[in-house]
Write a protein that holds these residues in place. Structure first.
Motif, PDB file in Angstrom:
ATOM      1  N   VAL A 561     -19.633   0.705  -1.706  1.00 35.42           N
ATOM      2  CA  VAL A 561     -18.088   0.757  -2.015  1.00 35.42           C
ATOM      3  C   VAL A 561     -17.291  -0.102  -0.866  1.00 35.42           C
ATOM      4  O   VAL A 561     -17.800  -0.151   0.073  1.00 35.42           O
ATOM      5  N   SER A 562     -16.360  -0.812  -1.440  1.00 43.13           N
ATOM      6  CA  SER A 562     -15.560  -1.524  -0.335  1.00 43.13           C
ATOM      7  C   SER A 562     -14.133  -1.271  -0.362  1.00 43.13           C
ATOM      8  O   SER A 562     -13.429  -1.046  -1.587  1.00 43.13           O
ATOM      9  N   TYR A 563     -13.264  -1.395   0.739  1.00 45.70           N
ATOM     10  CA  TYR A 563     -11.947  -1.376   0.821  1.00 45.70           C
ATOM     11  C   TYR A 563     -11.416  -2.560   1.804  1.00 45.70           C
ATOM     12  O   TYR A 563     -11.747  -2.831   2.917  1.00 45.70           O
ATOM     13  N   THR A 564     -10.372  -3.241   1.269  1.00 44.51           N
ATOM     14  CA  THR A 564      -9.771  -4.386   2.047  1.00 44.51           C
ATOM     15  C   THR A 564      -8.273  -3.804   2.529  1.00 44.51           C
ATOM     16  O   THR A 564      -7.473  -3.350   1.956  1.00 44.51           O
ATOM     17  N   THR A 565      -8.161  -4.136   3.805  1.00 48.67           N
ATOM     18  CA  THR A 565      -7.062  -3.869   4.631  1.00 48.67           C
ATOM     19  C   THR A 565      -6.308  -5.183   4.906  1.00 48.67           C
ATOM     20  O   THR A 565      -6.954  -6.067   5.574  1.00 48.67           O
ATOM     21  N   ILE A 566      -5.070  -5.462   4.472  1.00 45.69           N
ATOM     22  CA  ILE A 566      -4.497  -6.790   4.792  1.00 45.69           C
ATOM     23  C   ILE A 566      -3.361  -6.632   5.822  1.00 45.69           C
ATOM     24  O   ILE A 566      -2.502  -5.876   5.592  1.00 45.69           O
ATOM     25  N   PHE A 567      -3.461  -7.574   6.496  1.00 46.32           N
ATOM     26  CA  PHE A 567      -2.432  -7.771   7.607  1.00 46.32           C
ATOM     27  C   PHE A 567      -1.591  -9.022   7.157  1.00 46.32           C
ATOM     28  O   PHE A 567      -2.203  -9.941   7.083  1.00 46.32           O
ATOM     29  N   ASP A 568      -0.318  -8.601   6.824  1.00 46.25           N
ATOM     30  CA  ASP A 568       0.556  -9.833   6.299  1.00 46.25           C
ATOM     31  C   ASP A 568       1.966  -9.591   6.566  1.00 46.25           C
ATOM     32  O   ASP A 568       2.157  -9.020   7.687  1.00 46.25           O
ATOM     33  N   ASN A 569       2.985 -10.052   5.734  1.00 46.67           N
ATOM     34  CA  ASN A 569       4.453 -10.110   6.293  1.00 46.67           C
ATOM     35  C   ASN A 569       4.945  -8.764   5.694  1.00 46.67           C
ATOM     36  O   ASN A 569       6.306  -8.967   5.572  1.00 46.67           O
ATOM     37  N   TYR A 570       4.357  -7.840   5.524  1.00 46.16           N
ATOM     38  CA  TYR A 570       5.134  -6.736   4.911  1.00 46.16           C
ATOM     39  C   TYR A 570       4.468  -5.163   5.516  1.00 46.16           C
ATOM     40  O   TYR A 570       3.127  -5.177   5.825  1.00 46.16           O
ATOM     41  N   PHE A 571       5.161  -4.356   5.341  1.00 47.07           N
ATOM     42  CA  PHE A 571       4.842  -2.951   5.684  1.00 47.07           C
ATOM     43  C   PHE A 571       4.577  -2.425   4.086  1.00 47.07           C
ATOM     44  O   PHE A 571       5.316  -2.486   3.338  1.00 47.07           O
ATOM     45  N   ALA A 572       3.341  -1.464   4.030  1.00 47.78           N
ATOM     46  CA  ALA A 572       3.221  -0.571   2.700  1.00 47.78           C
ATOM     47  C   ALA A 572       2.462   0.688   2.972  1.00 47.78           C
ATOM     48  O   ALA A 572       1.429   0.570   4.111  1.00 47.78           O
ATOM     49  N   TYR A 573       2.836   1.642   2.464  1.00 50.45           N
ATOM     50  CA  TYR A 573       2.108   2.877   2.532  1.00 50.45           C
ATOM     51  C   TYR A 573       0.933   3.126   1.195  1.00 50.45           C
ATOM     52  O   TYR A 573       0.240   4.126   1.514  1.00 50.45           O
ATOM     53  N   ASP A 574       1.360   2.232   0.313  1.00 52.02           N
ATOM     54  CA  ASP A 574       0.513   2.489  -0.711  1.00 52.02           C
ATOM     55  C   ASP A 574      -0.523   1.428  -0.909  1.00 52.02           C
ATOM     56  O   ASP A 574      -0.609   0.429  -0.039  1.00 52.02           O
ATOM     57  N   ASP A 575      -1.385   1.383  -1.970  1.00 62.72           N
ATOM     58  CA  ASP A 575      -2.762   0.766  -2.001  1.00 62.72           C
ATOM     59  C   ASP A 575      -2.513  -0.312  -3.264  1.00 62.72           C
ATOM     60  O   ASP A 575      -3.265  -0.880  -3.650  1.00 62.72           O
ATOM     61  N   GLY A 576      -1.104  -0.566  -3.788  1.00 65.57           N
ATOM     62  CA  GLY A 576      -0.736  -1.317  -4.853  1.00 65.57           C
ATOM     63  C   GLY A 576      -0.868  -0.654  -6.137  1.00 65.57           C
ATOM     64  O   GLY A 576      -0.893  -1.345  -6.991  1.00 65.57           O
ATOM     65  N   THR A 577      -1.418   0.492  -6.247  1.00 59.67           N
ATOM     66  CA  THR A 577      -1.308   1.292  -7.558  1.00 59.67           C
ATOM     67  C   THR A 577      -0.508   2.446  -7.709  1.00 59.67           C
ATOM     68  O   THR A 577      -0.470   3.066  -6.653  1.00 59.67           O
ATOM     69  N   ALA A 578       0.202   2.508  -8.850  1.00 57.59           N
ATOM     70  CA  ALA A 578       1.084   3.804  -8.750  1.00 57.59           C
ATOM     71  C   ALA A 578       0.740   4.581  -9.944  1.00 57.59           C
ATOM     72  O   ALA A 578       0.267   4.383 -10.980  1.00 57.59           O
ATOM     73  N   GLU A 579       0.642   5.793  -9.193  1.00 56.70           N
ATOM     74  CA  GLU A 579      -0.213   7.191 -10.203  1.00 56.70           C
ATOM     75  C   GLU A 579       1.099   7.766 -10.861  1.00 56.70           C
ATOM     76  O   GLU A 579       0.706   8.937 -11.715  1.00 56.70           O
ATOM     77  N   GLY A 580       2.388   7.744 -10.153  1.00 58.09           N
ATOM     78  CA  GLY A 580       3.611   8.508 -10.780  1.00 58.09           C
ATOM     79  C   GLY A 580       4.663   7.397 -10.431  1.00 58.09           C
ATOM     80  O   GLY A 580       4.760   6.576  -9.925  1.00 58.09           O
ATOM     81  N   GLY A 581       5.715   8.179 -10.549  1.00 57.72           N
ATOM     82  CA  GLY A 581       7.171   7.561 -10.151  1.00 57.72           C
ATOM     83  C   GLY A 581       7.969   8.818  -9.605  1.00 57.72           C
ATOM     84  O   GLY A 581       7.842   9.893  -9.540  1.00 57.72           O
ATOM     85  N   LEU A 582       8.914   8.079  -8.506  1.00 56.13           N
ATOM     86  CA  LEU A 582       9.815   8.977  -7.812  1.00 56.13           C
ATOM     87  C   LEU A 582      11.249   8.432  -8.152  1.00 56.13           C
ATOM     88  O   LEU A 582      11.521   7.247  -8.047  1.00 56.13           O
ATOM     89  N   ASN A 704      -2.392   8.597  -1.978  1.00 59.12           N
ATOM     90  CA  ASN A 704      -2.203   8.416  -0.540  1.00 59.12           C
ATOM     91  C   ASN A 704      -1.143   9.359  -0.054  1.00 59.12           C
ATOM     92  O   ASN A 704      -0.121   8.741   0.114  1.00 59.12           O
ATOM     93  N   PRO A 705      -1.264  10.635  -0.177  1.00 61.58           N
ATOM     94  CA  PRO A 705      -0.126  11.399  -0.230  1.00 61.58           C
ATOM     95  C   PRO A 705       0.479  11.613   1.228  1.00 61.58           C
ATOM     96  O   PRO A 705       1.710  11.976   1.386  1.00 61.58           O
ATOM     97  N   ASP A 706      -0.198  10.848   2.344  1.00 64.85           N
ATOM     98  CA  ASP A 706       0.358  11.070   3.552  1.00 64.85           C
ATOM     99  C   ASP A 706       1.781  10.343   3.509  1.00 64.85           C
ATOM    100  O   ASP A 706       2.590  10.626   4.412  1.00 64.85           O
ATOM    101  N   GLY A 707       1.877   9.192   2.786  1.00 60.93           N
ATOM    102  CA  GLY A 707       3.080   8.534   2.716  1.00 60.93           C
ATOM    103  C   GLY A 707       4.317   9.149   2.430  1.00 60.93           C
ATOM    104  O   GLY A 707       5.304   9.016   3.046  1.00 60.93           O
ATOM    105  N   MET A 708       4.116  10.379   1.753  1.00 56.53           N
ATOM    106  CA  MET A 708       5.156  11.057   1.409  1.00 56.53           C
ATOM    107  C   MET A 708       5.953  11.863   2.291  1.00 56.53           C
ATOM    108  O   MET A 708       7.288  12.241   2.431  1.00 56.53           O
ATOM    109  N   GLU A 709       5.292  11.876   3.678  1.00 53.52           N
ATOM    110  CA  GLU A 709       5.886  12.435   4.855  1.00 53.52           C
ATOM    111  C   GLU A 709       7.081  11.731   5.271  1.00 53.52           C
ATOM    112  O   GLU A 709       7.681  12.043   5.922  1.00 53.52           O
ATOM    113  N   ASN A 710       7.019  10.326   4.715  1.00 57.07           N
ATOM    114  CA  ASN A 710       8.258   9.416   5.335  1.00 57.07           C
ATOM    115  C   ASN A 710       9.260   9.266   4.351  1.00 57.07           C
ATOM    116  O   ASN A 710       9.825   8.237   4.371  1.00 57.07           O
TER     117      ASN A 710
END
Length: 730
Positions: A561-582, A704-710
């Motif tokens: 299994v592999s996971y890619t972390t990108i450093f670019d011109n944005y901040f994000a808490y998500d992995d690019g997929t949405a399992e629900g909505g707020l 990625n539930p930790d992002g909800m703390e913010n």
């Protein structure tokens, strides 16, 4: 979820003696309009002669009315009655003398009857009916009549082609009485293929299903005749031998085309809870492009297997289909009549219902194993298939079912056990607080942005063996892809013996002494401070000695299994997929997401993902807001009256983002917002009135539930009562 950019960049009138001609609109066919335009000159000349013949017999002639041209098939009758109400009492209706070359005409009281000759191929006759009152005032009605042969239906020889192949078939249009004008496709089976028109030819593209399709191709001349050609196609598809397996341990978003004929389900590794192998197939209310299917409750997704060869098996062959199912997971629970069904196709090409799954009968935080013995002769043939279909409201990304670890094999039992140990999740990111961030912010606080040593490598596995077993040669690799820099190379991930059957607890391996220091040293020293884009790929792998892909084809696929972390011109808490909505649940409610800038910077744009959940909210309005330092009643930026845009309405996109550039409210020019080092918040305020579950929703990354703390919300919209979502009952 939000991504935040920090650096961006149409009665003709004429007079004949005493006659006024009012021509009604012909028809929308431009070819026929041209023919009538030419025919009008002949009609006008005839009318002048007819008017002269009448002489003193006519006191006055009022209107000449030209009817639309009428097609009359050979041997058939055209019948039309004259409306005399406008001339008063004592009306006299007559058929003016003229020559009929392609049929016969007569008058029945005040009705015209025209019969086209039985051997008519094509020709134009014109009937003139005159209606006069006692005062001698007359109207003349002109009937252009197109006598033509019958339309033909011609069946062509069958064409054979393989699934997903193409073929061009042309038809003979010389049999048409007049010039070839246009063509149309009247129909075919869209499940089997698609046809495109090129003049008098069709280009046929077979899809992935085998079967017999017939394209009804109609060609028409520039008058009345349309012949239909029935063009048969026989689509062939190869069969696959057993064993058949798929655990969806690949990137997706569509299921493996070698195993599945449809693209409806969403292959992902984020929507479920505790899968038995990394990757699942998710059923929802969206089509393959991520848009709601709509049109109410019905079948939504269809997952149909390829064609399987069971011809050499029988009831004693111990053929079983097994799989795991989980409703809801991290998505939305199926409700009411929602269901998932399993069907088998028999040798008569009929689909039989095998089982129905309901949400209330299954746990929604774990997968349940099912196994079905295939022991009826109707299924033992070359071309057997099975499929799952879900019934739902089809209104959006809701009513979720997750499928995992599908296996069809012979000489097995109904046991869930087989020789396989699988990763069940991807590696964790190399960042602690975000999934992506700018490199120039990262290097200002490397220690604060990376996970601690004992949290650097999370491992999740599932042992499918009946008993404990051992993982061997476990490795961790980390590379930066833009610069081809190897950071960690084949270092030991973990040593695991006596792994019990089922899920193992989350493992935080104790890295080899060099692993974590090597990682931190590289991040501090191997990349320039002004790097704009970096891409780090973290890979876990292992081997299991007793796994045999010849018996169970996919058992080695889930060993890496592999996971890619990108450093670019944005901040994000998500992995690019949405399992629900707020959503901000009513007008004025505000929601904000906290970020931290390690250095001063400029905010130029914000990206939102708007998931399709219950209703289309694209006509609603929101205010885009940014606060610096703290949440209060006065945001530093207020982009008023924005509309959500569903990116899949414009692009072929799953989980796509919509970008909102920060602009001056008066000039409309781009206006970057200075962000000093420290906390800042990006969010939105619901402007339109809406009902609960029908307001603007922004994607949430539930895995990625930790992002909800913010995430914070203001229930009143005045900026004075901000509450943390993670600590509320929202």
């Amino acid at each position: 979820m939000q991504r935040i950019y920090t650096i961006i960049f149409f009665i003709i009138t004429a007079t004949f003696a005493q006659a006024q001609i009012n021509s009604v609109e012909i028809i929308s066919n431009p070819v026929l309009e041209k023919q009538f335009a030419e025919k009008q000159h002949q009609t006008q000349a005839i009318l002048q002669k007819l008017t002269a013949k009448q002489g003193a017999a006519m006191t006055s002639t009022r209107d000449v009315i030209i009817f639309s041209g009428t097609c009359v098939e050979a041997g058939e009758m055209y019948f039309s009655c004259v409306d005399t109400t406008g001339l008063g009492n004592g009306n006299m209706v007559s058929l003016l003398p003229t020559t009929f070359n392609f049929g016969t005409a007569s008058l029945d009281t005040n009705c015209l009857a025209y019969i086209a000759d039985a051997d008519a191929d094509f020709g134009i006759d014109t009937a003139f009916v005159q209606v006069c009152n006692v005062e001698g005032e007359c109207d003349t009605i002109v009937y252009p009549l197109y006598a033509h042969r019958a339309n033909n239906t011609i069946t062509l020889p069958s064409n054979t082609l393989q699934a997903e192949d193409t073929m061009t078939v042309c038809v003979d249009v010389n049999a048409l009485p007049s010039n070839f004008s246009n063509a149309s496709i009247l129909g075919n089976d869209p499940m089997l293929g698609e046809a495109f028109i090129f003049g008098n030819c069709i280009f046929y593209e077979a899809k992935r299903f085998a079967g017999k399709d017939t394209v009804a191709f109609q060609v028409c001349d520039d008058f009345c005749v349309c012949d239909t050609y029935l063009i048969p196609f026989s689509i062939q598809q190869d069969t696959v031998s057993l064993p058949f397996m798929d655990d969806f341990s690949y990137s997706g978003p569509y299921a493996d085309a070698d195993k599945w004929l449809t693209k409806d389900v969403y292959v992902n590794n984020t929507m479920s809870i505790r899968p038995v192998s990394v990757g699942v197939a998710t059923f929802d209310g969206l089509n393959e492009k991520g848009a709601p299917r709509g049109n109410g409750y019905a079948v939504s997704d269809n997952m149909t297997s390829t064609y399987l060869d069971l011809a050499n098996y029988n009831s004693g062959s111990n053929v079983y289909l097994s799989f795991y199912v989980e409703p809801k997971g991290l998505g939305e629970a199926p409700a009411g009549a929602d269901s998932l069904i399993l069907e088998f196709k028999n040798m008569n090409d009929e689909w039989n219902l095998i089982d129905t799954f309901k949400y209330e009968n299954l746990p929604d935080t774990a997968f349940t194993f099912f196994s079905y013995h295939i022991n009826e002769s109707q299924y033992f043939f070359k071309g057997f298939q099975f499929r799952w279909r879900n019934f739902s409201s089809r209104s959006g990304n809701i009513d979720h079912w997750h499928l995992d670890y599908v296996r069809l094999a012979s000489n097995i039992s109904d046991s869930p056990s087989l020789q396989d140990i699988a990763f069940t999740e991807l590696p964790n990111p190399i960042l602690k607080n975000y999934t992506s961030m700018p490199w120039w912010h990262f290097i200002e606080d490397i220690d604060g942005e990376i996970p601690a040593e004992d949290k650097f490598a999370e491992v999740h596995i599932f042992n499918h063996f009946e008993s404990t077993n051992t993982v061997e040669n476990s490795r961790i690799n980390l590379s930066e892809l833009e610069t081809s820099t190897d950071i960690l190379t084949d270092l030991v991930l973990f040593n695991a013996t006596n792994i019990p059957p089922g899920h193992s607890p989350v493992i935080f391996p104790s890295p080899a002494s060099a692993t974590y220091p090597t990682f931190t040293n590289s991040m501090n020293n191997d990349f320039p401070d002004d790097a704009k884009y970096l891409e780090f790929e973290k890979t876990y792998s292992f081997t299991v000695a007793e796994e045999n892909p010849n018996v169970n084809p996919i058992v080695e696929d889930n060993n890496e299994v592999s996971y890619t972390t990108i450093f670019d011109n944005y901040f994000a808490y998500d992995d690019g997929t949405a399992e629900g909505g707020l959503e901000a649940t009513k007008k004025q409610v505000q929601i904000a997401v906290k970020f931290h800038a390690n250095v001063s910077d400029s905010l130029k744009a914000v990206q939102f993902h708007f998931p399709h959940i219950n209703v289309n909210t694209s006509n609603q309005l929101f205010n885009l807001r940014v606060w610096i330092g703290e949440l209060d009643e006065a945001p530093e930026y207020n982009g008023i009256l924005q509309k959500p845009l569903y990116i899949d309405s414009y692009l072929d996109s799953l989980n796509g983002f919509t970008t909102y550039v920060l602009k001056d409210i008066i000039s409309g020019e781009q206006t970057p917002l200075f962000i000093p080092a420290g906390d800042f918040y990006v969010g939105w305020q619901q402007v339109s009135t809406c009902d609960l579950n029908k307001c603007i929703a922004v994607g949430v990354d539930k895995n990625n539930p930790d992002g909800m703390e913010n995430v914070f919300f203001d229930p009143h919209g005045f900026g004075e009562d901000w509450q943390n979502v993670a600590n509320s009952n929202t």
